[in-house]
Design an enzyme around this catalytic site. Structure first.
Site, mmCIF file in Angstrom:
data_model
loop_
_atom_site.group_PDB
_atom_site.id
_atom_site.type_symbol
_atom_site.label_atom_id
_atom_site.label_comp_id
_atom_site.label_asym_id
_atom_site.label_seq_id
_atom_site.Cartn_x
_atom_site.Cartn_y
_atom_site.Cartn_z
ATOM 1 N N THR A 1 0.828 -1.200 0.000
ATOM 2 C CA THR A 1 0.000 0.000 0.000
ATOM 3 C C THR A 1 0.870 1.261 0.000
ATOM 4 O O THR A 1 2.093 1.181 -0.018
ATOM 5 C CB THR A 1 -0.988 -0.053 1.195
ATOM 6 O OG1 THR A 1 -1.914 1.014 1.069
ATOM 7 C CG2 THR A 1 -0.271 0.052 2.527
ATOM 8 N N CYS A 2 0.215 2.414 -0.018
ATOM 9 C CA CYS A 2 0.880 3.716 -0.080
ATOM 10 C C CYS A 2 1.947 3.862 1.004
ATOM 11 O O CYS A 2 1.663 3.537 2.143
ATOM 12 C CB CYS A 2 -0.157 4.823 0.094
ATOM 13 S SG CYS A 2 0.536 6.477 0.169
ATOM 14 N N PRO A 3 3.134 4.362 0.733
ATOM 15 C CA PRO A 3 3.662 4.805 -0.555
ATOM 16 C C PRO A 3 4.583 3.766 -1.207
ATOM 17 O O PRO A 3 5.380 4.125 -2.065
ATOM 18 C CB PRO A 3 4.491 6.024 -0.154
ATOM 19 C CG PRO A 3 5.103 5.608 1.161
ATOM 20 C CD PRO A 3 4.103 4.684 1.820
#
Lengths: 75, 138
Positions: A12-14
């Site tokens: 997931t982000c980032p």
């Protein structure tokens, strides 16, 4: 010239953006980077970063599962 | 090259996450990035302290943080340790505030010197911020 695979499935982000950037930094001109992932926002944001970095986006593909995507970048 | 300069004043876990995610994002987009750690933020750069902050809201004596950490683990969110390593790997710069070190009695050997690019004061920050396209105070 070689193809560098970056597997970001489930990340997931980032992380997808960061791992893509790491691969770009290590690559030599002419190399192809193939990023695979499932994080929806990164599918839009990796191409944005590619443009910002002045590199060539070869394609954004969607897998049959509707979740996994693959982005191809030419360094 | 365009540049982002962030002040990391807070030592709260959620805010340090914001700083490192924005910092890594800017690096990934091809920007130069400098993070200025000061006050409670700088405490997080002491040895063994990075992951120890509470939440800025709803910490509930650590219960809130424990719940958030559990959800983050489930969502596969990278740890602060992982993010700060990414930040350095992508060429990000970390500045430690001189004055905070003095007033809080922090010595260089108390800090994770391997992460710190430079020990600096406000003048350095202003000089960097002036040249930046993005500046944030977190």
């Amino acid at each position: 010239m070689s193809t560098i695979e970056v597997d970001c499935v489930g990340e997931t982000c980032p992380v997808p953006l960061v791992e893509t950037r790491k691969a770009i930094r290590k690559a030599s001109p002419g190399d192809i980077i193939e990023v695979t992932g499932t994080h929806p926002a990164s599918k839009k944001e990796i191409p944005m970063a590619v443009k910002e970095l002045g590199l060539e986006l070869l394609g954004v593909e969607e897998e049959a599962d509707g979740k996994t995507w693959k982005i191809l970048i030419k360094v | 090259m365009s540049k982002a300069t962030l002040v990391v004043h807070s030592g709260d876990t959620d805010k340090v996450y914001s700083a490192l995610i924005i910092g890594n994002g800017a690096l990934a987009m091809g920007m130069d990035v400098s993070l200025y750690f000061t006050f409670w933020g700088l405490i997080r750069l002491k040895k063994g302290e990075l992951e120890k902050g509470g939440l800025s809201r709803m910490n509930l004596l650590g219960l809130g943080k424990w719940m958030i950490k559990r959800k983050m683990k489930k969502a596969n969110v990278r740890s602060l340790e992982g993010l700060i390593k990414d930040f350095k790997d992508l060429g990000g710069k970390i500045f430690a505030c001189d004055m905070t070190m003095e007033i809080m009695g922090i010595k260089r050997e108390d800090l994770r010197e391997d992460l710190i690019t430079e020990y600096a004061a406000v003048g350095t920050y202003i000089k960097e911020a002036k040249e930046s396209d993005i500046t944030l105070f977190i």
